[in-house]
Design a protein around this motif. Structure first.
Motif, PDB file in Angstrom:
ATOM      1  N   ASP A 128       0.810  -1.221   0.000  1.00 67.02           N
ATOM      2  CA  ASP A 128       0.000   0.000   0.000  1.00 67.02           C
ATOM      3  C   ASP A 128       0.843   1.271   0.000  1.00 67.02           C
ATOM      4  O   ASP A 128       0.538   2.236  -0.718  1.00 67.02           O
ATOM      5  CB  ASP A 128      -0.998   0.009   1.164  1.00 67.02           C
ATOM      6  CG  ASP A 128      -0.385  -0.335   2.512  1.00 67.02           C
ATOM      7  OD1 ASP A 128       0.854  -0.522   2.605  1.00 67.02           O
ATOM      8  OD2 ASP A 128      -1.148  -0.425   3.499  1.00 67.02           O
ATOM      9  N   ALA A 129       1.941   1.282   0.758  1.00 68.72           N
ATOM     10  CA  ALA A 129       2.802   2.468   0.784  1.00 68.72           C
ATOM     11  C   ALA A 129       3.463   2.696  -0.575  1.00 68.72           C
ATOM     12  O   ALA A 129       3.621   3.841  -1.027  1.00 68.72           O
ATOM     13  CB  ALA A 129       3.861   2.333   1.878  1.00 68.72           C
ATOM     14  N   GLU A 130       3.848   1.621  -1.251  1.00 70.47           N
ATOM     15  CA  GLU A 130       4.471   1.749  -2.570  1.00 70.47           C
ATOM     16  C   GLU A 130       3.466   2.264  -3.608  1.00 70.47           C
ATOM     17  O   GLU A 130       3.814   3.039  -4.495  1.00 70.47           O
ATOM     18  CB  GLU A 130       5.054   0.405  -3.007  1.00 70.47           C
ATOM     19  CG  GLU A 130       6.241  -0.055  -2.166  1.00 70.47           C
ATOM     20  CD  GLU A 130       6.761  -1.410  -2.590  1.00 70.47           C
ATOM     21  OE1 GLU A 130       6.218  -1.979  -3.574  1.00 70.47           O
ATOM     22  OE2 GLU A 130       7.706  -1.917  -1.947  1.00 70.47           O
ATOM     23  N   VAL A 190      -0.643  10.969   4.753  1.00 71.02           N
ATOM     24  CA  VAL A 190       0.556  10.211   5.136  1.00 71.02           C
ATOM     25  C   VAL A 190       1.431  10.980   6.115  1.00 71.02           C
ATOM     26  O   VAL A 190       2.558  10.562   6.403  1.00 71.02           O
ATOM     27  CB  VAL A 190       1.397   9.819   3.890  1.00 71.02           C
ATOM     28  CG1 VAL A 190       0.568   8.982   2.936  1.00 71.02           C
ATOM     29  CG2 VAL A 190       1.965  11.046   3.175  1.00 71.02           C
ATOM     30  N   ARG A 191       0.925  12.069   6.659  1.00 71.02           N
ATOM     31  CA  ARG A 191       1.767  12.947   7.474  1.00 71.02           C
ATOM     32  C   ARG A 191       2.282  12.274   8.748  1.00 71.02           C
ATOM     33  O   ARG A 191       3.299  12.696   9.309  1.00 71.02           O
ATOM     34  CB  ARG A 191       1.009  14.227   7.837  1.00 71.02           C
ATOM     35  CG  ARG A 191      -0.177  14.022   8.779  1.00 71.02           C
ATOM     36  CD  ARG A 191      -0.789  15.349   9.224  1.00 71.02           C
ATOM     37  NE  ARG A 191      -1.937  15.147  10.095  1.00 71.02           N
ATOM     38  CZ  ARG A 191      -1.853  14.882  11.403  1.00 71.02           C
ATOM     39  NH1 ARG A 191      -0.672  14.786  11.989  1.00 71.02           N
ATOM     40  NH2 ARG A 191      -2.954  14.719  12.126  1.00 71.02           N
ATOM     41  N   LEU A 192       1.623  11.224   9.211  1.00 69.62           N
ATOM     42  CA  LEU A 192       2.076  10.552  10.426  1.00 69.62           C
ATOM     43  C   LEU A 192       3.213   9.573  10.168  1.00 69.62           C
ATOM     44  O   LEU A 192       3.883   9.135  11.107  1.00 69.62           O
ATOM     45  CB  LEU A 192       0.905   9.813  11.086  1.00 69.62           C
ATOM     46  CG  LEU A 192      -0.216  10.688  11.633  1.00 69.62           C
ATOM     47  CD1 LEU A 192      -1.323   9.825  12.229  1.00 69.62           C
ATOM     48  CD2 LEU A 192       0.311  11.663  12.683  1.00 69.62           C
ATOM     49  N   VAL A 193       3.435   9.221   8.914  1.00 69.17           N
ATOM     50  CA  VAL A 193       4.503   8.269   8.589  1.00 69.17           C
ATOM     51  C   VAL A 193       5.561   8.873   7.678  1.00 69.17           C
ATOM     52  O   VAL A 193       6.502   8.190   7.274  1.00 69.17           O
ATOM     53  CB  VAL A 193       3.923   6.998   7.924  1.00 69.17           C
ATOM     54  CG1 VAL A 193       3.027   6.262   8.911  1.00 69.17           C
ATOM     55  CG2 VAL A 193       3.169   7.325   6.644  1.00 69.17           C
ATOM     56  N   GLN A 194       5.411  10.147   7.344  1.00 71.63           N
ATOM     57  CA  GLN A 194       6.353  10.795   6.429  1.00 71.63           C
ATOM     58  C   GLN A 194       6.392  12.288   6.723  1.00 71.63           C
ATOM     59  O   GLN A 194       5.345  12.906   6.970  1.00 71.63           O
ATOM     60  CB  GLN A 194       5.894  10.559   4.979  1.00 71.63           C
ATOM     61  CG  GLN A 194       6.723  11.239   3.922  1.00 71.63           C
ATOM     62  CD  GLN A 194       6.163  10.997   2.526  1.00 71.63           C
ATOM     63  OE1 GLN A 194       5.398  10.054   2.286  1.00 71.63           O
ATOM     64  NE2 GLN A 194       6.531  11.854   1.588  1.00 71.63           N
ATOM     65  N   VAL A 240       1.341  20.054  10.858  1.00 74.56           N
ATOM     66  CA  VAL A 240       2.589  19.896  10.106  1.00 74.56           C
ATOM     67  C   VAL A 240       3.411  21.176  10.124  1.00 74.56           C
ATOM     68  O   VAL A 240       4.614  21.164  10.406  1.00 74.56           O
ATOM     69  CB  VAL A 240       2.306  19.467   8.651  1.00 74.56           C
ATOM     70  CG1 VAL A 240       3.596  19.441   7.835  1.00 74.56           C
ATOM     71  CG2 VAL A 240       1.639  18.088   8.631  1.00 74.56           C
ATOM     72  N   LEU A 241       2.771  22.299   9.838  1.00 73.92           N
ATOM     73  CA  LEU A 241       3.496  23.556   9.738  1.00 73.92           C
ATOM     74  C   LEU A 241       3.491  24.359  11.036  1.00 73.92           C
ATOM     75  O   LEU A 241       4.188  25.371  11.142  1.00 73.92           O
ATOM     76  CB  LEU A 241       2.909  24.394   8.591  1.00 73.92           C
ATOM     77  CG  LEU A 241       2.954  23.706   7.215  1.00 73.92           C
ATOM     78  CD1 LEU A 241       2.326  24.595   6.150  1.00 73.92           C
ATOM     79  CD2 LEU A 241       4.384  23.343   6.841  1.00 73.92           C
ATOM     80  N   ASP A 294      -1.875   4.528   8.959  1.00 75.43           N
ATOM     81  CA  ASP A 294      -2.609   4.507  10.223  1.00 75.43           C
ATOM     82  C   ASP A 294      -1.668   4.128  11.351  1.00 75.43           C
ATOM     83  O   ASP A 294      -1.337   2.962  11.516  1.00 75.43           O
ATOM     84  CB  ASP A 294      -3.760   3.505  10.111  1.00 75.43           C
ATOM     85  CG  ASP A 294      -4.646   3.467  11.366  1.00 75.43           C
ATOM     86  OD1 ASP A 294      -4.340   4.180  12.332  1.00 75.43           O
ATOM     87  OD2 ASP A 294      -5.636   2.722  11.345  1.00 75.43           O
ATOM     88  N   ARG A 295      -1.268   5.125  12.115  1.00 82.12           N
ATOM     89  CA  ARG A 295      -0.355   4.868  13.239  1.00 82.12           C
ATOM     90  C   ARG A 295      -0.918   5.377  14.567  1.00 82.12           C
ATOM     91  O   ARG A 295      -0.236   5.502  15.529  1.00 82.12           O
ATOM     92  CB  ARG A 295       1.008   5.524  12.964  1.00 82.12           C
ATOM     93  CG  ARG A 295       1.770   4.874  11.796  1.00 82.12           C
ATOM     94  CD  ARG A 295       2.160   3.442  12.131  1.00 82.12           C
ATOM     95  NE  ARG A 295       2.924   2.817  11.082  1.00 82.12           N
ATOM     96  CZ  ARG A 295       2.396   2.100  10.094  1.00 82.12           C
ATOM     97  NH1 ARG A 295       1.077   1.958  10.018  1.00 82.12           N
ATOM     98  NH2 ARG A 295       3.143   1.536   9.178  1.00 82.12           N
TER      99      ARG A 295
END
Length: 539
Positions: free
Chosen positions: A164-166, A220-224, A391-392, A538-539
């Protein structure tokens, strides 16, 4: 239901109508009923129609089921999280067979004929559909899924399920290619009226591409770390209130072209859905003593009295529903003509003017012609608010975007009233616009809740609660947002506040695969544990 066959039938009729005559029709080497080649414009129409169905808020679409999982509606097909390998068959098959397969043919045919607008639009559509499927199922067939389905020489009968990430990483590339192709010169027929979403307007599709990238980076902000990507995107052209990404249905019933969700809840005697008590209670209480002014646009109370109904499982005034997970004495009673129905905003149902309908609502009780929303301007502003805050680190900018988002969500309702002219067959009632003063008062109260929240997480809860309310009818994103952020905190059964309820399963963090695909595809994984096996973001 025959909804899913309508666009394909129309496409085939168009192909047959373009034939040369009887002698060609009777050619023994040609099968006119199952053409091997379809005009690229008809493929665009078919693809977009099927997106509106299989991603949509209806019995065949993902939005209805995810709205039920997220406590916005009540639907027996998902029950209280009792999912099986057959629950999502229609959506899974429809998205691959009708949506993505036809969309891939557009990319292939358009590339071969230098029809770059078609190609660019199809690439952005593909990115959106695939991202939604990844959000629902995690790993899915992608790189090998559609090869050989149209004109490619390579055929994969057992496509592998890509990580899924790819897949997500490749979608950013696909969107960029789509935007680049939209800026090229067409060497063949340009896209026009067969684009049922933007009418071939390249600028609108480019703005959507940018907005879709912003949406996916947010998810995807929680994993990247996405700061370097979202900062320039926020300064680019993004969708405006005039660019909502949505599929528009009409009022026609012969053939049936009304919103499929309206068909299920109004035109169908069985009534697909009810309204979840939690969602109704949330809208009654979020603003404090003043109920949310959108309630009569969201829900239609069929019941005409304020006295108790003998067949109500749960009742609050004229609002009647079956509680999520109810084991009460009226849980299985036929309440089709007294239950509260979905209203104007999500499916083009009836506006609640307080009168109800003693005989129950029918397909003549409203027009059913509201669009199926995918990504709206107000959703874009909610995304900006989350990114600015989390994020910012800019609380002031987040507050401004949040204010814009809530305001735009009200304006969307007023726009629907203006463009769809909601009425019943007898034109017996009118639907008022939400007054500007009412909108201002609600936004002011929402900002006060934001200001009073202590810390970024508390402020995010305020943002996501309002987004949850505004995105009613777009259940896939509501479901994704909840799994990413944990907000709003929806209740489950067996709680003291909801006596008489029983939960039959744990909350699913992804959807079940179609069993038949797992059995017939040697490269398919095992059915995941949907309560523990999370999607990558999802983290």
């Amino acid at each position: 239901m025959k909804i899913s066959k309508i666009p394909v039938t129309l496409a085939l009729l168009g192909v047959l109508a373009g034939g040369a005559g009887c002698e060609k029709f009777l050619d023994v080497n040609t099968d006119p009923i199952n053409p091997v080649d379809v005009n690229i414009d008809l493929l665009m129409t078919t693809t977009q129609t099927s997106m509106g169905i299989y991603l949509g808020h209806n019995v065949l679409g993902l939005s209805q089921y995810t709205s039920a999982l997220m406590q916005q509606i009540i639907n027996g097909r998902v029950g209280t999280y009792g999912l099986t390998g057959e629950t999502f068959n229609n959506s899974w098959q429809g998205l691959y067979i009708s949506t993505l397969s036809n969309n891939e043919a557009i990319i292939e045919k358009g590339t071969a004929t230098n029809a770059w607008t078609h190609v660019g639009v199809a690439q952005i559509q593909k990115a959106h559909v695939v991202s939604q499927m990844v959000d629902m199922w995690g790993d899915i067939p992608y790189s090998e899924a559609l090869r050989g389905s149209q004109t490619s020489a390579t055929n994969f009968n057992a496509p592998r399920f890509d990580d899924d990430a790819e897949i997500y990483a490749d979608l950013f590339r696909l969107i960029d290619e789509g935007i680049a192709n939209l800026q090229r010169t067409d060497a063949s027929r340009p896209l026009g009226g067969d684009d049922l979403i933007y009418g071939g307007n390249r600028d609108k599709w480019i703005r959507l591409g940018n907005t879709l990238k912003l949406k996916l980076y947010n998810q995807v902000r929680l994993v990247q770390d996405v700061r370097a990507q979202v900062t320039p995107l926020l300064a680019q052209n993004l969708i405006t209130a005039a660019d909502d990404f949505e599929f528009r249905f009409s009022t026609g019933s012969g053939p049936e072209n009304r919103h499929p969700g309206f068909q299920g809840d109004y035109a169908g005697s069985g009534r697909e859905n009810g309204v979840n008590r939690f969602f109704y209670d949330l809208m009654r209480t979020t603003g404090g003593a003043t109920p949310d002014p959108r309630i009569p646009y969201y829900f239609f109370n069929q019941y005409t009295l304020n006295t108790p109904s003998a067949i109500a499982d749960y009742q609050e005034g004229r609002f009647i529903t079956v509680q999520f997970g109810s084991n009460g004495p009226q849980a299985n009673t036929n309440n089709a003509n007294v239950r509260t129905l979905q209203g104007l905003y999500p499916i083009g149902g009836r506006y609640d003017n307080g009168a109800g309908l003693a005989a129950g609502a029918t397909g003549a009780s409203a027009r059913g012609n509201v669009p199926q929303r995918f990504i709206t301007f107000f959703a874009r502003k909610f995304i900006e608010a989350e990114l600015q805050l989390m994020v910012l680190g800019n609380q002031a900018a987040a507050r401004t975007a949040f204010s814009d988002a809530v305001t735009a969500s009200f304006n969307k309702i007023n726009s629907i009233i203006t463009t769809t002219n909601p009425q019943d067959a007898a034109q017996s009632y009118t639907v008022p616009q939400i007054p500007a003063a009412t909108i201002t008062a609600y936004v002011t109260a929402a900002l006060a809740r934001y200001d009073a929240a202590v810390g970024d997480e508390a402020k995010l809860n305020v943002i996501m609660t309002e987004k949850y309310i505004a995105n009613y009818g777009t259940g896939t994103d509501v479901y994704t947002d909840y799994r990413r952020t944990g907000y709003p905190r929806i209740p489950y059964s067996d709680l003291p506040a909801y006596p008489g309820t029983v939960q039959t399963g744990a909350f699913p963090v992804r959807l079940t695969y179609r069993n038949n695909d797992l059995l017939t595809n040697q490269n398919a994984p095992a059915q995941p544990n949907v309560t523990t096996d999370k999607v990558f973001w999802d983290r």
